[in-house]
Structure formats: C-alpha cells, structure tokens
Design a protein around this motif. Structure first.
Motif, PDB file in Angstrom:
ATOM      1  N   VAL A 125       0.424  -1.327   0.175  1.00  0.00           N
ATOM      2  CA  VAL A 125      -0.323  -0.222   0.108  1.00  0.00           C
ATOM      3  C   VAL A 125       1.267   0.888  -0.106  1.00  0.00           C
ATOM      4  O   VAL A 125       0.783   2.665  -0.948  1.00  0.00           O
ATOM      5  N   ALA A 126       2.040   1.098   0.668  1.00  0.00           N
ATOM      6  CA  ALA A 126       2.779   2.398   1.058  1.00  0.00           C
ATOM      7  C   ALA A 126       3.571   3.348  -0.611  1.00  0.00           C
ATOM      8  O   ALA A 126       3.472   3.331  -1.119  1.00  0.00           O
ATOM      9  N   TYR A 127       3.823   1.752  -1.066  1.00  0.00           N
ATOM     10  CA  TYR A 127       4.871   2.101  -2.358  1.00  0.00           C
ATOM     11  C   TYR A 127       3.680   2.705  -3.315  1.00  0.00           C
ATOM     12  O   TYR A 127       3.693   3.217  -4.371  1.00  0.00           O
ATOM     13  N   VAL A 128       2.253   2.636  -3.445  1.00  0.00           N
ATOM     14  CA  VAL A 128       1.365   2.293  -4.168  1.00  0.00           C
ATOM     15  C   VAL A 128       1.092   3.747  -4.743  1.00  0.00           C
ATOM     16  O   VAL A 128       1.351   5.064  -5.218  1.00  0.00           O
TER      17      VAL A 128
ATOM     18  N   GLY B 250       6.921  -4.404  -2.729  1.00  0.00           N
ATOM     19  CA  GLY B 250       7.332  -2.878  -3.105  1.00  0.00           C
ATOM     20  C   GLY B 250       6.688  -2.720  -4.534  1.00  0.00           C
ATOM     21  O   GLY B 250       6.168  -1.786  -5.350  1.00  0.00           O
ATOM     22  N   TYR B 251       7.679  -3.350  -5.518  1.00  0.00           N
ATOM     23  CA  TYR B 251       7.676  -3.051  -6.766  1.00  0.00           C
ATOM     24  C   TYR B 251       5.957  -3.535  -7.733  1.00  0.00           C
ATOM     25  O   TYR B 251       5.621  -2.972  -7.595  1.00  0.00           O
TER      26      TYR B 251
ATOM     27  N   VAL C  15      -5.011   5.828   3.957  1.00  0.00           N
ATOM     28  CA  VAL C  15      -6.591   5.544   4.733  1.00  0.00           C
ATOM     29  C   VAL C  15      -6.296   3.695   4.790  1.00  0.00           C
ATOM     30  O   VAL C  15      -6.234   4.103   6.345  1.00  0.00           O
ATOM     31  N   LEU C  16      -6.477   3.242   3.900  1.00  0.00           N
ATOM     32  CA  LEU C  16      -6.144   2.093   4.570  1.00  0.00           C
ATOM     33  C   LEU C  16      -4.290   1.571   4.902  1.00  0.00           C
ATOM     34  O   LEU C  16      -4.485   0.854   6.026  1.00  0.00           O
ATOM     35  N   PHE C  17      -3.633   2.411   4.926  1.00  0.00           N
ATOM     36  CA  PHE C  17      -2.063   2.376   5.683  1.00  0.00           C
ATOM     37  C   PHE C  17      -2.194   2.619   6.840  1.00  0.00           C
ATOM     38  O   PHE C  17      -1.499   2.177   7.583  1.00  0.00           O
TER      39      PHE C  17
END
Length: 445
Positions: A272-275, A395-396, A431-433
């Motif tokens: 999620v963070a990398y998106v 992450g990718y 928000v999900l993160f």
C-alpha cells in the motif's frame, strides 16, 4: 578481549548495491516526457519503462535473495551488478522504445542482488560480532536510498539538459564498474555458515511456478482487460502452494511465512505504501511537466524537498527503537499530503507544489525505515535474503499498480483532472495504510 566491531569496509558495496534500483527508479521520472517525445509515444506507452523494471525486479528479488541465502552474497552481487553495466550500454544506444524497455528489464534483473545482499551481510556481521542491533547501519542504508532519490530527479534533469535522456542510461556504466570493483575487493568469498550443498537446496519448480504466478498477476494489473490472466494467476498460485507445502527445501516456506503474521502484515503495508509513493513520484512529476509547464530540471527541483525531508526524518526517527511510531508518523503524513494534492491546479503558485513535496517527505523517510526495520527483526535469519527480496517484491507490486493507475488516469496527456483522479486513489490507499498500522498491536512490541 576487545569486542568485535562491524566491518565498515562492507558499507560501501552494501550501500552502492542497494541504491542501484532507486537511482534508476527516480531518474526516469523526469525522462518519461522527453523519451515519449523522441519516440512519439504517449504516457500510456512510456509507462512500460517504469513497469518493465519493476516487473523484472519483482520476479527476481526473492529468487536472487534465496540464492544469496544458499551461496552467500558475493557471487550474486558481482553477476547482478555486471548486468547493470550491460543494461546501461543497451539503453544508451537503443534505437526504439521497445529496445529501451528491454534495457529496463535487464536493469531490473541487475539490481536484484543489492538489497538482499546487504541484509544478508548485516545478519552475518551480527552473528560474527554478537551484536543484533544494527540500527546505525540500517539507518545508513535508508538514508543512502533517500539521498540517491534526491539526486535522481535532479541528476536526471541535469543529464537531459547536457546531452539528452540517453545519458540517464549511460550513468549505469560507471556505477556498474565501481560496484563490481568494490564487490571483488571487499565482499567475503564465503560468509560463515553458508551451505556448501546449495545446488541441492534450489527449488527450481517452486521458483518457476512463482514466476508464472507473479508475471501473470503483474500483466493483469497493468491491463485489466486481459481477464484471462486471472485464471492463469490462480492456477499457477494453486500449483505453487501445492509444491511449496510438499517440497523438502521450498523456495518460499509457506508454513513458516503463514505462521509469521507480523511479517505478512509488513508485506501488506509495503504494498500500500509503495502504491502511494510511486503514484506521486511518477504521476505528480508528469503533471508538473506537461500541465504545469515545468522543464525536466525544474520538475526534479520541485521533487527535491520530498527526499530532503525524507532524509531528515530517517535520521531523526532512526535514533529511536521500535517501528510503530515510525509507521504511524508515515501514515498520517501520507493522508495529509494526498489531501493537499487534491487542491492543486495548473494555476497554483509554485510554493504549493513545493509544500506538497515537503509533506510527502514525512512518509518517504518514516515508512521506508520502519518497513526495513520490521523485516529485519521479523524474518527467519536463515531466510533473510529471500525475506528482504519479498519486501522489495511487494514494493515493486505497489510501484506497478501505481504505474498502471497513472497510465489509466492520464491516458493521452497528464491533465489536472487525471492528476486529481490519481490523488483520490492515493488518498484511499493512505487511509488504508493508517488503519492497518494504527490497530496493529504487534508493532508496539
């Protein structure tokens, strides 16, 4: 008897190996528009320059990481960093967008070994010295990646101004030479405790099924119209699960991974963070060039505060133990930055663009360090290479989702309406993160 200390000669190859992927990720952000103009390709096509690298690296990271677990980091590091130089040559002379995409695939494969090798060396040094708290070195790796991310867009803009976008590929040639030289001179030939019967431990069927599953999934994410790839993904996933649960030495030990809920949660947070972060890196940069009217160099300068603030945040929070505070800070920063992004338009003053980049710097620094620290302490020490590789794979995956979302939002041009559409997606992910971080009690331990 004096206490054994970390071998500081390892830091230079560890850092250089780990930044090869980030430098190629960030430098291409300001080169997409010039490359598109050179080959007459819209953003929906140049997005393959982003996706192809992450597709190759997402597949290769856990595979190379597992090989590092079995054979040690030296030989995998040397082979991979040599490929980086070859990819630099191919990209420099590429006659078409297709060849350029092929060079990015080779770059993805070549940058696979750096990060898993660094994590494996950290664990081997912890065993040798008896110190299992490498906070300083972990922070050094995080700060190095943040620093190169600062230099990437700026250096890319400078190189494009000096000699065109091809210089952004040529940069990999000297980087490869230095990395190979450092690897030959400083990496240990045999890390203590590595198995000498490594060939017998390679789960080739498991690796093959994993590759088919992940490749079909990534292609599906890049083009949802190819719905039949979902069938391929599910079938390959079922076969992979069946194989790994029965293999004597599985590529990915699903029993151990399934029982390690904190590590699985870390992988989910990473996705999620990398998106969010890569949607900003690529989507925001293209919008500043095409709709706001900035040059590649000035677009890189606007991005610079994000990475500079990220470095400061990493250095500051890296002095403190634990990961909960780091990830919570990053989660709140993401939400705030995405909300600010929704207020931008082509008529916004330049300071508003800089403000958005500054706020994005908070999660850039806090999340990268928090996620990296999490996997170091949560992973099985005997599988630290493959576990670190999986961290990068997730992450990718996030980067590819971000690239696909950017291409879908922009279509033929990077418009303000498309940027706002992308910002809403990023806000939802933020928000999900925040939710899956705030309510994870395991992080507080």
């Amino acid at each position: 008897m004096p206490e054994a200390a970390f071998d500081r000669r390892l830091i230079a190859p560890m850092v250089l190996g780990s930044i090869l992927n980030p430098v190629n990720s960030s430098i291409v952000a300001v080169a997409l528009i010039p490359i598109g103009a050179a080959f007459g390709a819209p953003p929906s096509q140049t997005a393959w320059l982003v996706s192809s690298l992450y597709l190759a690296t997402a597949l290769g990271q856990p595979v190379v990481g597992r090989l590092i677990d079995l054979f040690g980091p030296r030989r995998l590091f040397l082979i991979s960093t040599t490929l980086v130089g070859v990819a630099g040559i191919v990209g420099t002379v590429a006659p078409s967008l297709g060849v350029l995409v092929a060079a990015r695939v080779l770059l993805g494969i070549g940058t696979c070994a750096g990060y898993p090798a660094a994590m494996a060396l950290l664990h081997s040094e912890a065993e040798r010295t008896g110190r299992d708290s490498p906070a300083g070195v972990l922070t050094t790796l995080a700060v190095a990646n943040q620093t190169i991310a600062v230099l990437g867009p700026l250096l890319g803009g400078l190189l494009i101004g000096l000699g065109g976008w091809r210089l952004t590929f040529a940069l990999n040639i000297p980087l490869s030479v230095v990395a190979v030289t450092l690897g030959l001179l400083r990496l240990p030939k045999q890390v203590p405790g590595r198995r000498r019967d490594g060939l017998a431990q390679i789960d080739l069927p498991g690796m093959g099924l994993f590759a088919v599953m992940l490749f079909s999934l990534l292609l599906l994410l890049m083009n949802l119209r190819h719905w039949y790839l979902l069938i391929v993904t599910v079938a390959a996933g079922a076969a992979f699960t069946w194989r790994e649960l029965r293999a004597g030495t599985p590529f990915i030990d699903l029993r151990v991974l399934g029982g390690n809920v904190p590590l699985v949660a870390t992988y989910a947070r990473t996705l999620v963070a990398y998106v969010v972060s890569y949607a900003f890196l690529y989507g925001f940069t293209q919008w500043t060039e095409e709709s706001y009217g900035l040059s590649p160099l000035h677009a890189g300068l606007v991005q610079a505060p994000m990475f500079l603030i990220g470095i400061g945040v990493s250095v500051t929070v890296g002095r403190h133990g634990g990961v909960y505070g780091k990830l919570l800070l990053g989660a709140v920063g993401q939400v705030a930055a995405c909300a600010l992004m929704l207020g931008l338009s082509a008529a916004s003053p330049i300071w508003m663009l800089v403000l958005v980049a500054v706020v994005f710097g908070i999660p850039q620094g806090a999340n990268s360090l928090g996620l990296q620290n999490s996997v170091y302490f949560q992973a099985d020490p005997d599988r630290i290479g493959s576990s670190a590789g999986l961290l990068r794979t997730f992450g990718y995956l996030g980067a590819i989702v971000a690239s696909a979302a950017t291409a879908a939002a922009y279509g033929s041009d990077a418009s303000t309406a498309g940027m706002h559409e992308l910002a809403w997606l990023m806000l939802g992910g933020s928000v999900l993160f925040l939710v899956i971080t705030a309510f994870d009690r395991g992080l507080r331990r």
